[in-house]
Structure formats: structure tokens, C-alpha cells
Design a protein around this motif. Structure first.
Motif, short mmCIF file in Angstrom:
data_model
loop_
_atom_site.label_atom_id
_atom_site.label_comp_id
_atom_site.label_asym_id
_atom_site.label_seq_id
_atom_site.Cartn_x
_atom_site.Cartn_y
_atom_site.Cartn_z
N ARG A 1 0.84 -1.21 0.00
CA ARG A 1 0.00 0.00 0.00
C ARG A 1 0.87 1.25 0.00
NH1 ARG A 1 -3.37 -2.97 -0.79
NH2 ARG A 1 -5.56 -3.05 -0.20
N VAL A 2 0.48 2.18 -0.85
CA VAL A 2 1.14 3.49 -0.87
C VAL A 2 0.21 4.45 -0.14
CG1 VAL A 2 2.03 5.32 -2.33
CG2 VAL A 2 2.20 2.92 -3.06
N VAL A 3 0.75 5.16 0.81
CA VAL A 3 -0.06 6.06 1.62
C VAL A 3 0.50 7.48 1.48
CG1 VAL A 3 -0.89 6.56 3.95
CG2 VAL A 3 -0.43 4.19 3.27
N SER A 4 -0.36 8.42 1.19
CA SER A 4 0.10 9.80 1.09
C SER A 4 0.18 10.43 2.48
CB SER A 4 -0.87 10.62 0.23
OG SER A 4 -0.61 12.00 0.42
N ARG A 5 1.36 10.94 2.81
CA ARG A 5 1.49 11.71 4.04
C ARG A 5 1.84 13.16 3.69
NH1 ARG A 5 0.16 7.90 7.08
NH2 ARG A 5 1.31 5.95 7.37
N LEU A 6 1.40 13.59 2.52
CA LEU A 6 1.76 14.93 2.07
C LEU A 6 1.27 16.01 3.01
CD1 LEU A 6 1.21 14.77 -1.81
CD2 LEU A 6 3.37 14.84 -0.59
N PHE A 7 0.04 15.86 3.48
CA PHE A 7 -0.52 16.93 4.31
C PHE A 7 0.21 17.09 5.62
CE2 PHE A 7 -4.53 16.50 1.76
CZ PHE A 7 -4.58 17.82 1.35
N ASP B 1 -5.66 16.39 -5.48
CA ASP B 1 -4.31 15.94 -5.15
C ASP B 1 -3.36 17.12 -4.86
OD1 ASP B 1 -2.52 13.94 -4.61
OD2 ASP B 1 -1.97 13.55 -6.70
N ILE B 2 -3.83 18.03 -4.05
CA ILE B 2 -3.04 19.18 -3.56
C ILE B 2 -2.35 19.95 -4.69
CG2 ILE B 2 -1.59 19.93 -1.65
CD1 ILE B 2 -1.54 17.21 -0.56
N GLY B 3 -3.11 20.41 -5.62
CA GLY B 3 -2.52 21.32 -6.58
C GLY B 3 -2.63 20.90 -8.03
N ARG B 4 -3.29 19.77 -8.30
CA ARG B 4 -3.59 19.50 -9.71
C ARG B 4 -4.93 20.15 -10.01
NH1 ARG B 4 -0.36 16.36 -12.94
NH2 ARG B 4 1.42 15.70 -11.73
N GLN B 5 -5.01 20.79 -11.17
CA GLN B 5 -6.22 21.53 -11.50
C GLN B 5 -6.82 21.05 -12.81
OE1 GLN B 5 -5.33 25.70 -12.04
NE2 GLN B 5 -5.80 26.14 -9.91
N ALA B 6 -8.15 20.87 -12.82
CA ALA B 6 -8.88 20.94 -14.08
C ALA B 6 -9.22 22.42 -14.15
CB ALA B 6 -10.13 20.08 -14.05
N GLY B 7 -8.31 23.18 -14.76
CA GLY B 7 -8.37 24.63 -14.61
C GLY B 7 -9.23 25.33 -15.64
N ARG B 8 -9.29 24.77 -16.84
CA ARG B 8 -9.81 25.53 -17.96
C ARG B 8 -11.34 25.49 -18.05
NH1 ARG B 8 -6.35 28.26 -21.32
NH2 ARG B 8 -7.25 29.62 -19.77
N CYS B 9 -11.88 26.53 -18.62
CA CYS B 9 -13.30 26.57 -19.02
C CYS B 9 -14.30 26.65 -17.86
CB CYS B 9 -13.68 25.39 -19.91
SG CYS B 9 -12.79 25.33 -21.46
N GLY B 10 -13.82 26.88 -16.64
CA GLY B 10 -14.76 27.15 -15.56
C GLY B 10 -15.55 25.96 -15.04
N MET B 11 -14.94 24.78 -15.07
CA MET B 11 -15.66 23.61 -14.56
C MET B 11 -15.94 23.75 -13.05
SD MET B 11 -16.28 21.82 -17.19
CE MET B 11 -16.19 23.12 -18.41
N GLY B 12 -15.08 24.51 -12.36
CA GLY B 12 -15.30 24.77 -10.93
C GLY B 12 -16.54 25.63 -10.71
N ALA B 13 -16.79 26.57 -11.63
CA ALA B 13 -17.99 27.41 -11.51
C ALA B 13 -19.25 26.58 -11.74
CB ALA B 13 -17.93 28.55 -12.53
#
Ligand code: SF4
Ligand code: SF4
Ligand code: SF4
Lengths: 132, 617
Positions: free
Chosen positions: A34-40, B178-190
Motif C-alpha cells: 500500500r502506498v499512503v500519502s502523508r503529504l498533508f 491531489d493538492i494542486g492538480r487543477q482541471a483549470g480551464r473553461c470554468g468547470m469549478g464554476a
């Protein structure tokens, strides 16, 4: 056993390939690692895997676990899936899956070590017989 | 069905109804997955005139047949909907671990419709699907939201979340994972925000079955071995996409000071080497990816220390050189702010640079900005402006609708340097000296984005001033590259490490059992491209050539300095590029697919629909 965890990227390829070699399936939840993220908390990843310490062998009430060539194995036919070894393992390295009738653990086949892009698991490949 | 989970999960947030629809052979074989599924559902189920921020819009979150399967980097999820930024079909993709987890949970795609009665998140664990109220997460940053949900549900849950900008329906709000990956384009967040949907949390325990496991293992093992043996792998593992900055600057393509320049005199301070030496903490990969281009970094600003994945090239270009920031650590901090607020770093960086140019030219003043000295180079100004955008206050209100809308509000000739196409801000390649890249931006189906046809290397290879023949390359790329978004796999291993396409062609039958050749797949990609174009034609009576124009800056101002000083592209060149492009596509000179072309691509019903509306001949 010393894993080079500082180099782990959390890609989970080890977990994926484990399910491929163990079950012939694409399913990282059916893996002995198992890979566990401890990033936070610690800005790093952890890998949980058996170090073949053997503590689980004694804990099994039906004698389904044994050591062979330095590798601890579960005999799936004998195992009653009682879960005691899972509780016993100090590393949390016995994994349960709803569709599998025995705990899943690393059998040191070395396939994950071979594929790990960062050499994190090289120490694992040194345990027992490494599959070709 | 081989290579697929086999089900579409439809969730109506208004009624709470949840249904599982079997994935049909027709949908899977013709639209493949990912963006193809997005285009299919959005065209078929979001009728013309639908408010992109109303309950009638639908958000499609789709993995592809390669996602979660034993092969390199089957990690891509596409999010599609009618875009609030462009009013057209929009999509954006995201790496990380979401696509694989969605498949393991048993779904190839989610179709999310309606609007929840209160702030909610979508919980999915295999068959268990719940719309859960989450008032306490509303208002929270996207990274903090991810942490809160992981703390509650466990690390194995993969989270996609919006920040305050998404809640407030900023048209370039991102979906973060995942702390900083974005589906950034086209306003999917809106779109998520408009549905009161704060986040999606997924965990799955199922198997993705493939047609030929032995065949798959053979091809995949070859691919992993070829990648591992590539000497260029190391620099990608070390710097990821941050390494592109120095190269882009050296060829005169790095957006600088709102795209006035394409060369940044201070680019060294923003380089991949500086990222590695000054702020890098950990390498971080998407699912099953040996490249690990994710760079987890630390940034300090005014006594605060933050961690974020990034900045990669696009962020460095649009936030760094384009706003003339002074160091990679400043860029990382700004990157963190955008991620936490839930703003696309590309459009967000562009909006701030546009504001800075307007301020320096006196089109807006300190009175308008509420006292902010909105000058190039100021990180403090950057942070204040993005906060106003996310909150839609003051100058943030017009900016929250994109630079095209802000230029309309502020006037003063600012539309000439509102750097966008179709309402979507231009990503990281200034293209006055790269005609095929320019054409790629003009004709990109979602607005000014590079990912459909990253053609700049073609310009360099065949000659940067040449116009003739460039359209053909752009079209070839527009069919090849989006195939990766359909398959649910990253394309960087092919683009950057030269992994031959032939491997992907061999994977397809092993995974799906279908015997399509790569050319067959390209035909399907062309069909999807035309379906997306048809969405625009159906949407607006005046949609066409006028929507494929770059901002005036690019054909009126020559490049002022740097390696391409003095170079320019003319209005006539742009028209020649477009004519050639439309002709090759089988579109009319107004940029509309002809009925004949749509029929050739198996879109007979679409042709009939557009003909009945009198939109095409
Ligand atoms: S394959 Fe290696 S780098 Fe990837 S998660 Fe496993 S141990 Fe970490
Ligand atoms: S499974 Fe746990 S207890 Fe058993 S040998 Fe491995 S580490 Fe020891
Ligand atoms: S190359 Fe980068 S983006 Fe692509 S899968 Fe690997 S880590 Fe993710």
C-alpha cells in the motif's frame, strides 16, 4: 529492511502491478503493498509492505501461515479468513479485500521493485526468491 | 465491457435521484471515453440556450479505457460541460488518482445534473452513492477541503474540490485534486459551484477487466522499459514541466507582461533549476506514472509557509513572466493562492496581467482597484487581485467574468490586449513568431488553449515565417492529442519522451478487445472535434469565423524585444491560415462544418439538426 522512501512519488505502480501478478487483475486494492500519502502532514509518501518478520505465523489459529525460503506465505485453502493475523501484523501489511477469501500479503516476488521508477523498493527484491 | 467499468453514474442533485446506466457499446466504441464521452453527453443533453450556471447544465466527469489499467500513466479524467467562460462546449482534464479510482468504483463517467438544495458533496464508494450536505466545507479553500475530506473518509478516497471562486461562480474557477492538480480551464469549478457541489469523493475496490491481460502486460512492460531507459527521464523527474520555461524564453514564446513581450529578462529566476534548488520538497506522480512531473513545493511569503504542487510551466508563464514576478518562490506562493481559492492559474494569471496593464496605462486607477498598486512585478498586488476575483468584489467583479468581459467593462481600447479567444484566456505560448501555434490557439475547440495542438515545435522545425501548409499539421495534432484525453491517459510520455504512438495503438485492442487501428481512432477523434464545433453552431446563429480570431495585439504590434524582436504576423496571414484550415476540414469559409462533412463522419443526425435550423448548408 530499508525502503528508500524519500524517493517515492506516490505513483502506486507497485500496488497496481502487485494485483496484476497476484490476481491477473487491474485492481490496486487487491495487492500486498500500500502506498499512503502523508503529504498533508509530512510532505512525503509511505509504503506499507511486509518485512517477513514472521510474527503472524504463530498468531494463526489454523496454521495457515508458514515461512519458506525467508518468505511468509498464507495457504489460501487452509485459511478461514478469521482476520487474526491482520490484527497481529505490527506493520499493518496484511490487507483485506471484500472479494478475496484470505488476507493478501507480499510474497516477495520482486515485480514491484523491478517496475518502481525510483528504486524505492530495491530492498524488497532481495527478500526470498526473486521471480524472473 | 473490456477496458471499461461498464456503467455511467447519473446523479440529479435537484431530486437526489441516482441511477446507473449501462455503458453502451455504441457510446464506448464511437466516443471512446474521457472527453469523447463529455462531448457526447453535452451535445446530446444540454440544449442550445442553456444557462451554463443554471441547473440545466450538466457536468460530465469521465475516465477512459486506459485509466486505472496496467500501463504508463492511465491517470487522466476529463471534466466537460457547457462553459460559463465561452458559452460553448468546454472541457478540462486533470491527472492524479481520480480517473483510476472512478473506474475501480465501477464507473466510466459521472453525469451530474440539477442543483443541490444546500452545499453538498458527492460521496461514492463502489455501489454506495450519496449526496451529503457539507455546510461546514462551504467557503473553505480547495486544498483545505481536500484535507478535511481525507481526514474524515481516509487517504484512499480521491477528492476533487472547488474553492471559494467556484462557489462564487467565477467563470475560470478550477476543480482541484491531489493538492494542486487543477482541471483549470473553461470554468468547470464554476459549474460545480452553480450546482452547490463542493466536492466529489471516490473510492473503489473493483477490478477493471481487459480483453487480453497477457498481451497488455507484454506491451506495457515494453513501454515501462523504454521509458526507464530514456536518458531524458531524469530531467523530467527532477524538474517536471518547470524545465520548459527556459526553453520557451529562448525561442521567444514566453508570455511576458500580458503578452506584450515573449521574452522575460528575468526568466532565469523562474527556471526549473531554481524550482529544484530553491523550493522543491518532493517529487509527486500521477497514477502509475514513471515521469512524476508533479513537484511538491514550499513557498514562504510575509511570514506564512505554504505547500503546493507546482509551479509547472503554464503557471510559471502566466503568473510568473506574464505578471513579471521576481522569483520562483513568489510564483509558487501565487500558485498556492490560486489553487486554494480555486482559480485556474492560466486564466487567473492572465486576468491579473491584464489588470496590471490597464493600471499602468491609466485605464483603471487606484480608485478602481480600491488602493491596490496594480503594477507588474508585485506579488502583493497579485494576491489582492485574485482575492477580489474569487470574492467577485470591486475590480474582481468584471474580472471574474474573464478578460473579454473586463475589457468590455473598462474600455479604453483594452480589448486589443485582452488575450483570449472565444472568451478563454490564452495559455503559455506567445505565438506571433509561430503561425501554426497561432492557428492552433485560434481554432482550439474550447478557446485559447495549447493542449489540443502544441504545434510550436513544428514551426521551429519547418520555418517560423512559413504560413502555407501549417494548417495540415494543426489538424493532425488536433486529432491525435485529444485522443489521449479520450483514452484517459497522459500524453507527455509520447510528446516529451518520444514513446512511439505505435505502443498506444497496440494497447487499444489488448485493453478493449476492439480491433480499431490508430487511424480508425483518429477518425473518431475527428468526429468528436466536429461534434464540439457543431455545438457552437447550434448554440449561436452568428457562431463561426469571428470566434476564431486572436486579440488585435498579435497582428498590430510587432514583438518589441528578445530573440524575435520585430517579428509579426499580419491580418492577411491569419486569414490565409484560417482559409486553408477550413478547406482542409471540409468546413465553409465561415468555419462551419458542411452537411457533407458531418455525414462523412457519421453525424447525419447532427447535420440534419443544424440544417433544420438553417445554420449549415
Ligand atoms: S512504484 Fe515506487 S515510486 Fe511508485 S508508489 Fe510504489 S514505491 Fe513509490
Ligand atoms: S504480514 Fe506482517 S506479521 Fe506477517 S510476516 Fe509480514 S510484516 Fe510480519
Ligand atoms: S507525466 Fe506528469 S502529468 Fe503525466 S501522468 Fe506523469 S506525473 Fe502525471
Amino acid at each position: 529492511m530499508k525502503l528508500d522512501l524519500d524517493r517515492c512519488t506516490g505513483c502506486k505502480l507497485c500496488q497496481l502491478v502487485c494485483s496484476v501478478v497476484s490476481f491477473g487483475e487491474n485492481n490496486p486494492k487487491k495487492a500486498g503493498i500500500r502506498v499512503v500519502s502523508r503529504l498533508f502532514t509530512d510532505a512525503r509518501y509511505d509504503v506499507v509492505v511486509c518485512d517477513q518478520c514472521g510474527l503472524c505465523i504463530e498468531s494463526c489459529p489454523v496454521g495457515a501461515i508458514s515461512m519458506e525460503d525467508g518468505v511468509v506465505r498464507i495457504d489460501a485453502d487452509t485459511c478461514t479468513n478469521c482476520g487474526i493475523c491482520v490484527e497481529t501484523c505490527p506493520n499493518g501489511a496484511m490487507f483485506v479485500h471484500p472479494d478475496v477469501d484470505h488476507p493478501i500479503k507480499c510474497i516477495a516476488c520482486g515485480e514491484c521493485a523491478r517496475l518502481c521508477p525510483r528504486g524505492v523498493l530495491d530492498a524488497l527484491a532481495g527478500v526470498g526468491k526473486v521471480a524472473s | 465491457m473490456h477496458g471499461y467499468a461498464g456503467a455511467i453514474l447519473r446523479v440529479n442533485l435537484s431530486t437526489g435521484a441516482v441511477s446507473r446506466e449501462p455503458l453502451t457499446e455504441d457510446l464506448a466504441s464511437n466516443y471512446i471515453g474521457g472527453r469523447g464521452f463529455g462531448a457526447h453527453f453535452v451535445y446530446r443533453e444540454v440544449p442550445a440556450g442553456t444557462d451554463p450556471l443554471g441547473p440545466g447544465n450538466k457536468l460530465v466527469v469521465a475516465a477512459g479505457p486506459f485509466s486505472g489499467v496496467f500501463l504508463p500513466s492511465g491517470a487522466k479524467t476529463s471534466l466537460s460541460a457547457k462553459s460559463p467562460a465561452t458559452g460553448l462546449y468546454g472541457d478540462s482534464n486533470i491527472g492524479g488518482h481520480l480517473a483510476a479510482e472512478l473506474k475501480y468504483a465501477g464507473y466510466d463517467a459521472l453525469v451530474i445534473e440539477g442543483k443541490a438544495g444546500e452545499p453538498s458533496y458527492l460521496f461514492i464508494e463502489d455501489d454506495r452513492v450519496e449526496v451529503r450536505p457539507c455546510a461546514k466545507l462551504w467557503g473553505m479553500g480547495s486544498i483545505k477541503t481536500e484535507k478535511a475530506l481525507k481526514d474524515e473518509l481516509g487517504d484512499e478516497f480521491q477528492i476533487a474540490a472547488i474553492g471559494p471562486a467556484g462557489e462564487n461562480m467565477v467563470v475560470f474557477a478550477s476543480v482541484n485534486h491531489d493538492i494542486g492538480r487543477q482541471a483549470g480551464r473553461c470554468g468547470m469549478g464554476a459549474v460545480m459551484g452553480s450546482k452547490n457541489l463542493k466536492a466529489i469523493a471516490v473510492r473503489g475496490t473493483r477490478t477493471v477487466h481487459v480483453a487480453d491481460m497477457a498481451g497488455l502486460r507484454k506491451v506495457a512492460n515494453e513501454m515501462f522499459a523504454v521509458l526507464a531507459a530514456n536518458p531524458a527521464l531524469k530531467v523530467w523527474q527532477d524538474q517536471g514541466l518547470a524545465q520548459v520555461t527556459t526553453w520557451s524564453n529562448s525561442i521567444g514564446a514566453l508570455p511576458t507582461r500580458n503578452f506584450r513581450q515573449n521574452f522575460y529578462e528575468n526568466a532565469e529566476a523562474l527556471s526549473g533549476e531554481r524550482m529544484r534548488s530553491d523550493i522543491h520538497v518532493r517529487d509527486k506522480a500521477c497514477f502509475a506514472c514513471p515521469m512524476a512531473t508533479g513537484k511538491y513545493c514550499r513557498a514562504r511569503h510575509r511570514g506564512e509557509t505554504v505547500y503546493v504542487e507546482g509551479p509547472e510551466y503554464e503557471t510559471t508563464a502566466l503568473i510568473g513572466s506574464n505578471c513579471a514576478l521576481g522569483s520562483i518562490e513568489e510564483v509558487a506562493y501565487a500558485n498556492y493562492m490560486c489553487d486554494e481559492l480555486g482559480l485556474d492559474t492560466i486564466s487567473g494569471g492572465s486576468a491579473v496581467a491584464f489588470t496590471m496593464e490597464c493600471f499602468e496605462r491609466g485605464i483603471i486607477t487606484k480608485e478602481d482597484t480600491g488602493g491596490i498598486e496594480a503594477r507588474f512585478g508585485s506579488l502583493d498586488a497579485f494576491v489582492e487581485i485574485v482575492k477580489l476575483i474569487a470574492a467577485r468584489q470591486g475590480i474582481g467583479e468584471p474580472l471574474s467574468r474573464g478578460v473579454r468581459a473586463a475589457a468590455e467593462a473598462w474600455g479604453g481600447g483594452s480589448e486589443d490586449f485582452a488575450i483570449q479567444v472565444k472568451g478563454l484566456e490564452w495559455s503559455g505560448y506567445e505565438s506571433r513568431g509561430a503561425p501554426s501555434m497561432m492557428l492552433a490557439y485560434m481554432t482550439c475547440d474550447i478557446g485559447a488553449h495549447h493542449n489540443r495542438a502544441w504545434a510550436i515545435t513544428h514551426d521551429i522545425a519547418v520555418g517560423r515565417n512559413i504560413i502555407k501548409g501549417k494548417a495540415a499539421k494543426v489538424i493532425e495534432l488536433q486529432h491525435t492529442r485529444p485522443l489521449f484525453d479520450c483514452l484517459g491517459v497522459c500524453r507527455l510520455q509520447w510528446v516529451e519522451l518520444g514513446l512511439p504512438l505505435e505502443y498506444y495503438a497496440r494497447l487499444y485492442p489488448a485493453v478493449t478487445g476492439r480491433q480499431d487501428s490508430w487511424d480508425d481512432l483518429l477518425d473518431k477523434s475527428e468526429r468528436i472535434w466536429n461534434l464540439v464545433r457543431a455545438f457552437g453552431v447550434r448554440e449561436r446563429a452568428d457562431f463561426g469565423r469571428a470566434d476564431d480570431q486572436p486579440p488585435r495585439r498579435f497582428y498590430t504590434e510587432p514583438v518589441p524585444d528578445g530573440p524575435l524582436a520585430g517579428s509579426r504576423i499580419t491580418r492577411e496571414d491569419l486569414d490565409r491560415l484560417l482559409d486553408e484550415y477550413y478547406d482542409l476540414r471540409g468546413w465553409d469559409r465561415n468555419g462551419r462544418p458542411t452537411a457533407k462533412t458531418l455525414e462523412r463522419l457519421g453525424l447525419r443526425d447532427v447535420a440534419a439538426e443544424l440544417q433544420a435550423l438553417g445554420r449549415i448548408s
